[in-house]
Design a protein around this motif. Sequence first.
Motif, mmCIF file in Angstrom:
data_model
loop_
_atom_site.group_PDB
_atom_site.id
_atom_site.type_symbol
_atom_site.label_atom_id
_atom_site.label_comp_id
_atom_site.label_asym_id
_atom_site.label_seq_id
_atom_site.Cartn_x
_atom_site.Cartn_y
_atom_site.Cartn_z
ATOM 1 N N ASN A 115 119.082 16.330 -6.905
ATOM 2 C CA ASN A 115 120.401 16.074 -7.476
ATOM 3 C C ASN A 115 121.193 17.352 -7.727
ATOM 4 O O ASN A 115 122.418 17.303 -7.887
ATOM 5 C CB ASN A 115 120.293 15.284 -8.789
ATOM 6 N N ASP A 116 120.519 18.494 -7.771
ATOM 7 C CA ASP A 116 121.186 19.753 -8.082
ATOM 8 C C ASP A 116 121.618 20.562 -6.862
ATOM 9 O O ASP A 116 122.175 21.642 -7.021
ATOM 10 C CB ASP A 116 120.266 20.628 -8.952
ATOM 11 N N VAL A 117 121.368 20.070 -5.656
ATOM 12 C CA VAL A 117 121.735 20.860 -4.478
ATOM 13 C C VAL A 117 123.218 20.672 -4.128
ATOM 14 O O VAL A 117 123.828 19.661 -4.481
ATOM 15 C CB VAL A 117 120.853 20.543 -3.244
ATOM 16 N N ASP A 118 123.762 21.660 -3.422
ATOM 17 C CA ASP A 118 125.160 21.613 -2.980
ATOM 18 C C ASP A 118 125.310 20.982 -1.605
ATOM 19 O O ASP A 118 126.411 20.601 -1.207
ATOM 20 C CB ASP A 118 125.740 23.033 -2.923
ATOM 21 N N LEU A 119 124.206 20.902 -0.857
ATOM 22 C CA LEU A 119 124.225 20.384 0.509
ATOM 23 C C LEU A 119 122.853 19.823 0.842
ATOM 24 O O LEU A 119 121.839 20.471 0.576
ATOM 25 C CB LEU A 119 124.576 21.512 1.495
ATOM 26 N N MET A 120 122.833 18.623 1.429
ATOM 27 C CA MET A 120 121.581 18.030 1.909
ATOM 28 C C MET A 120 121.571 18.088 3.431
ATOM 29 O O MET A 120 122.540 17.680 4.078
ATOM 30 C CB MET A 120 121.455 16.582 1.448
ATOM 31 N N ILE A 121 120.482 18.597 3.989
ATOM 32 C CA ILE A 121 120.301 18.668 5.431
ATOM 33 C C ILE A 121 119.131 17.748 5.742
ATOM 34 O O ILE A 121 118.005 17.996 5.279
ATOM 35 C CB ILE A 121 120.025 20.115 5.876
ATOM 36 N N GLY A 129 120.369 6.744 -0.970
ATOM 37 C CA GLY A 129 120.884 5.547 -1.626
ATOM 38 C C GLY A 129 120.722 5.551 -3.134
ATOM 39 O O GLY A 129 121.413 4.818 -3.834
ATOM 40 N N SER A 130 119.807 6.381 -3.651
ATOM 41 C CA SER A 130 119.546 6.394 -5.090
ATOM 42 C C SER A 130 120.384 7.417 -5.846
ATOM 43 O O SER A 130 120.350 7.457 -7.070
ATOM 44 C CB SER A 130 118.061 6.680 -5.343
ATOM 45 N N MET A 131 121.131 8.242 -5.140
ATOM 46 C CA MET A 131 121.866 9.328 -5.797
ATOM 47 C C MET A 131 123.235 8.842 -6.276
ATOM 48 O O MET A 131 124.045 8.378 -5.489
ATOM 49 C CB MET A 131 122.018 10.504 -4.838
ATOM 50 N N ALA A 132 123.476 9.000 -7.563
ATOM 51 C CA ALA A 132 124.759 8.584 -8.137
ATOM 52 C C ALA A 132 125.882 9.514 -7.685
ATOM 53 O O ALA A 132 126.996 9.079 -7.391
ATOM 54 C CB ALA A 132 124.667 8.563 -9.660
#
Length: 197
Positions: free
Chosen positions: A120-126, A151-154
């Motif tokens: 949840n704390d990242v700026d970018l998901m790869i 799908g679970s990330m608000a």
Amino acid sequence: MTDSLDQAKRALRAELRERRQQLSDAQRESAAEGIRVQLEALVDALGARSVSCFLSSPTEPGTRSFINAAIEQGLRVLLPVMREDGLLDWTVASPGGQEVQSALGVPEAVGELLGPIAVNDVDLMIVPAAAVDRGGMRMGWGRGFFDKTLGSMARRPPAYAVIYDSELVDSVPQDVHDQPVTGVVTPTRTVRLPADT
């Protein structure tokens, strides 16, 4: 998932897997270099200081040179570790970090586990993908780990799938649990898709 949807996904995954296996070592090395360049430019454009990424398997577009370069540049890189409950745990990548082969045959980093919410704390998901369509719908390899995480990330950061150029397609078979991505990174380009508007 209906039988016809399941069959369509299996057929497409088999075709993509075969195409990936036919690439030469030189093609894989060239693709990995292109992925590194594209990801570094994306990180710069987004001003990302922390990213999640995955350890590429031998047939996937290579992410390892990007991960190593990101660590050297002081970025915090989280790597996924699969859990039995279908969620992803996370560990911080380190220079020359150890890895193991997971029960599902994919490489995983070894390190202190931070829990599923660390991402949840990242700026970018790869994220990995088998294919992505022009609307941004991602088709994975059928295990559901990344779909559950996305799908679970608000408050989800931009999520980009790493694929080969030919794997950005007009449409992919999709189920209700499948999650879209913000865009794709290929060896030759980064494309933002209209899924997250």
